[in-house]
Scaffold this motif. Structure first.
Motif, PDB file in Angstrom:
ATOM      1  N   LEU A  94       0.803  -1.234   0.000  1.00  0.00           N
ATOM      2  CA  LEU A  94       0.000   0.000   0.000  1.00  0.00           C
ATOM      3  C   LEU A  94       0.829   1.272   0.000  1.00  0.00           C
ATOM      4  CD1 LEU A  94      -2.783  -0.929   2.592  1.00  0.00           C
ATOM      5  CD2 LEU A  94      -2.806  -1.245   0.109  1.00  0.00           C
ATOM      6  N   GLY A  95       2.110   1.145   0.330  1.00  0.00           N
ATOM      7  CA  GLY A  95       2.952   2.326   0.493  1.00  0.00           C
ATOM      8  C   GLY A  95       3.126   2.653   1.964  1.00  0.00           C
ATOM      9  N   ASP A  96       4.066   3.547   2.251  1.00  0.00           N
ATOM     10  CA  ASP A  96       4.317   3.936   3.634  1.00  0.00           C
ATOM     11  C   ASP A  96       3.044   4.482   4.277  1.00  0.00           C
ATOM     12  OD1 ASP A  96       7.045   3.277   3.662  1.00  0.00           O
ATOM     13  OD2 ASP A  96       7.610   5.227   2.823  1.00  0.00           O
ATOM     14  N   PHE A  97       2.885   4.187   5.555  1.00  0.00           N
ATOM     15  CA  PHE A  97       1.669   4.595   6.247  1.00  0.00           C
ATOM     16  C   PHE A  97       1.786   6.009   6.775  1.00  0.00           C
ATOM     17  CE2 PHE A  97       1.416  -0.047   6.486  1.00  0.00           C
ATOM     18  CZ  PHE A  97       0.158  -0.214   5.921  1.00  0.00           C
ATOM     19  N   GLN A  98       0.782   6.818   6.433  1.00  0.00           N
ATOM     20  CA  GLN A  98       0.730   8.182   6.947  1.00  0.00           C
ATOM     21  C   GLN A  98      -0.061   8.251   8.251  1.00  0.00           C
ATOM     22  OE1 GLN A  98       0.149  10.943   3.833  1.00  0.00           O
ATOM     23  NE2 GLN A  98       0.411  12.753   5.119  1.00  0.00           N
ATOM     24  N   THR A  99      -0.839   7.178   8.525  1.00  0.00           N
ATOM     25  CA  THR A  99      -1.627   7.131   9.760  1.00  0.00           C
ATOM     26  C   THR A  99      -1.505   5.757  10.392  1.00  0.00           C
ATOM     27  OG1 THR A  99      -3.245   8.734   8.918  1.00  0.00           O
ATOM     28  CG2 THR A  99      -3.927   7.362  10.772  1.00  0.00           C
ATOM     29  N   LEU A 145       7.773  10.209   4.288  1.00  0.00           N
ATOM     30  CA  LEU A 145       6.647  10.962   3.733  1.00  0.00           C
ATOM     31  C   LEU A 145       6.661  12.434   4.141  1.00  0.00           C
ATOM     32  CD1 LEU A 145       3.787   8.374   4.337  1.00  0.00           C
ATOM     33  CD2 LEU A 145       4.741   9.021   2.116  1.00  0.00           C
ATOM     34  N   GLY A 146       7.436  12.745   5.173  1.00  0.00           N
ATOM     35  CA  GLY A 146       7.479  14.124   5.650  1.00  0.00           C
ATOM     36  C   GLY A 146       6.468  14.424   6.735  1.00  0.00           C
ATOM     37  N   GLY A 147       5.880  13.380   7.326  1.00  0.00           N
ATOM     38  CA  GLY A 147       4.939  13.593   8.421  1.00  0.00           C
ATOM     39  C   GLY A 147       3.955  12.446   8.522  1.00  0.00           C
ATOM     40  N   GLY A 148       3.124  12.517   9.564  1.00  0.00           N
ATOM     41  CA  GLY A 148       2.132  11.469   9.766  1.00  0.00           C
ATOM     42  C   GLY A 148       1.340  11.731  11.034  1.00  0.00           C
ATOM     43  N   ASP A 189       9.716  15.719  13.015  1.00  0.00           N
ATOM     44  CA  ASP A 189       9.477  15.185  11.663  1.00  0.00           C
ATOM     45  C   ASP A 189       8.028  15.367  11.234  1.00  0.00           C
ATOM     46  OD1 ASP A 189      12.111  14.127  11.059  1.00  0.00           O
ATOM     47  OD2 ASP A 189      11.726  12.652  12.634  1.00  0.00           O
ATOM     48  N   ARG A 190       7.310  16.253  11.939  1.00  0.00           N
ATOM     49  CA  ARG A 190       5.897  16.520  11.656  1.00  0.00           C
ATOM     50  C   ARG A 190       5.030  15.271  11.798  1.00  0.00           C
ATOM     51  NH1 ARG A 190       8.615  19.927   8.113  1.00  0.00           N
ATOM     52  NH2 ARG A 190       8.167  22.145   8.449  1.00  0.00           N
ATOM     53  N   ILE A 191       5.419  14.419  12.727  1.00  0.00           N
ATOM     54  CA  ILE A 191       4.598  13.261  13.078  1.00  0.00           C
ATOM     55  C   ILE A 191       3.846  13.614  14.356  1.00  0.00           C
ATOM     56  CG2 ILE A 191       4.588  10.824  13.745  1.00  0.00           C
ATOM     57  CD1 ILE A 191       7.247  10.561  12.171  1.00  0.00           C
ATOM     58  N   GLY A 245      -6.934  18.746   9.138  1.00  0.00           N
ATOM     59  CA  GLY A 245      -7.629  19.675  10.026  1.00  0.00           C
ATOM     60  C   GLY A 245      -7.034  19.697  11.421  1.00  0.00           C
ATOM     61  N   ALA A 246      -6.313  18.640  11.789  1.00  0.00           N
ATOM     62  CA  ALA A 246      -5.676  18.550  13.103  1.00  0.00           C
ATOM     63  C   ALA A 246      -4.167  18.732  13.005  1.00  0.00           C
ATOM     64  CB  ALA A 246      -6.003  17.204  13.740  1.00  0.00           C
ATOM     65  N   ARG A 247      -3.719  19.468  12.012  1.00  0.00           N
ATOM     66  CA  ARG A 247      -2.283  19.561  11.708  1.00  0.00           C
ATOM     67  C   ARG A 247      -1.460  20.127  12.861  1.00  0.00           C
ATOM     68  NH1 ARG A 247      -0.801  24.801  10.241  1.00  0.00           N
ATOM     69  NH2 ARG A 247       1.109  24.004   9.280  1.00  0.00           N
ATOM     70  N   MET A 248      -2.064  20.880  13.764  1.00  0.00           N
ATOM     71  CA  MET A 248      -1.328  21.436  14.888  1.00  0.00           C
ATOM     72  C   MET A 248      -1.756  20.826  16.221  1.00  0.00           C
ATOM     73  SD  MET A 248       0.964  23.333  13.593  1.00  0.00           S
ATOM     74  CE  MET A 248       1.580  24.257  14.997  1.00  0.00           C
ATOM     75  N   CYS A 249      -2.377  19.668  16.171  1.00  0.00           N
ATOM     76  CA  CYS A 249      -2.775  18.951  17.384  1.00  0.00           C
ATOM     77  C   CYS A 249      -1.808  17.801  17.623  1.00  0.00           C
ATOM     78  CB  CYS A 249      -4.195  18.383  17.252  1.00  0.00           C
ATOM     79  SG  CYS A 249      -5.478  19.635  17.048  1.00  0.00           S
ATOM     80  N   THR A 250      -1.099  17.848  18.725  1.00  0.00           N
ATOM     81  CA  THR A 250      -0.240  16.728  19.096  1.00  0.00           C
ATOM     82  C   THR A 250      -0.003  16.746  20.600  1.00  0.00           C
ATOM     83  OG1 THR A 250       1.732  15.468  18.433  1.00  0.00           O
ATOM     84  CG2 THR A 250       2.047  17.819  18.860  1.00  0.00           C
TER      85      THR A 250
END
Length: 261
Positions: A94-99, A145-148, A189-191, A245-250
């Protein structure tokens, strides 16, 4: 039983279409709702579960609904090598997992007096260790991928001092530690790493084993909202946290419990 699930209209997240998503314990209950929700968004979904029959039925149901059949494998997550091998094989297809959604858990009831070292290790292996090693397996791909987004499933059970499952309470209390303890290093790493904490969700397992008339009265006493939590309610929060939509939630805990806690 109060129930407004028919009124639930899932949000659409165009950014989730085509993304690769891995879910542990995705064959039934909350996990199946999460798998179904991502499939409905057009994501490429993979999951593992020990329940082969339920997993096959879910895959067939999604295909019958016109959605892409998920990649899945029967896997006991207590076997770390098997879990990480499944993630690697799914990513190769499927490719690298982003989630990643760390959903798998077992809340079998037990007493303090009955616990043996072997039983304790077994509960930790399911409810805690699997999440850590699933994260270890997906993070290199997310870095490429540059994030996840990683979503760990917690529980209000330990927070409201529920009895009859001390090992479950111990392992679920550690979920917030896993989230908080990895968010800073992975954030570079924007994960993103967050916890979704469900209340008492009306899965078939819960209804068959533990939702008695007395339990119904307890829910009514403690929830602010009169409706019963459904697996889809938890999946809705997971979708949001996986989306842009949750790009700044961690490093946060998001509680979905009808106002119990």
């Amino acid at each position: 039983m109060p129930n407004s699930i028919s009124q639930l209209s899932p949000a659409i997240y165009p950014d989730l279409r085509g993304r690769a998503v891995f879910v542990t314990g995705g064959g039934s209950g909350i996990g199946a709702a999460i798998v179904s929700a991502f499939a409905a968004q057009g994501a490429r979904v993979a999951f593992v579960d020990v329940a082969a029959a339920a997993s096959e039925a879910l895959s067939a149901q999604l295909a019958a609904n016109g959605q892409a059949a998920p990649w899945w494998r029967a896997c006991d997550v207590r076997d770390v090598a098997a879990l990480q091998s499944a993630i690697a094989d799914a990513a190769a297809e499927l490719g690298d997992f982003q989630t990643l959604v760390n959903n798998v858990a077992s809340d079998d009831r037990h007493t303090l007096a009955s616990i043996t070292p072997a039983f304790y290790d077994d509960r930790i292996a399911i409810n805690q260790r699997a999440a850590l090693f699933a994260m270890q397996a997906v993070v290199p791909g997310m870095q490429r991928l540059g994030g996840g987004a990683i979503v760990n499933l917690g529980s209000i059970g330990w927070q409201i001092k529920s009895a009859d499952y001390p090992c479950y309470a111990i392992s679920k209390s550690a979920v917030n530690g896993l989230t908080r303890g990895t968010a800073a290093s992975l954030g570079r790493d924007r994960i993103r790493v967050n916890t979704v904490t469900p209340g008492w969700v009306m899965t078939e397992r819960q209804k068959q084993l533990w939702v008695t008339p007395e339990a119904e009265r307890e829910i009514d006493r403690n929830q602010c909202l009169p409706d019963r939590l459904q697996p889809e309610d938890i999946a809705a929060m997971v979708l949001f946290l996986a989306s842009d939509g949750a790009r700044m939630c961690t490093a946060q805990e998001f509680i979905v419990d009808g106002g119990w806690r």
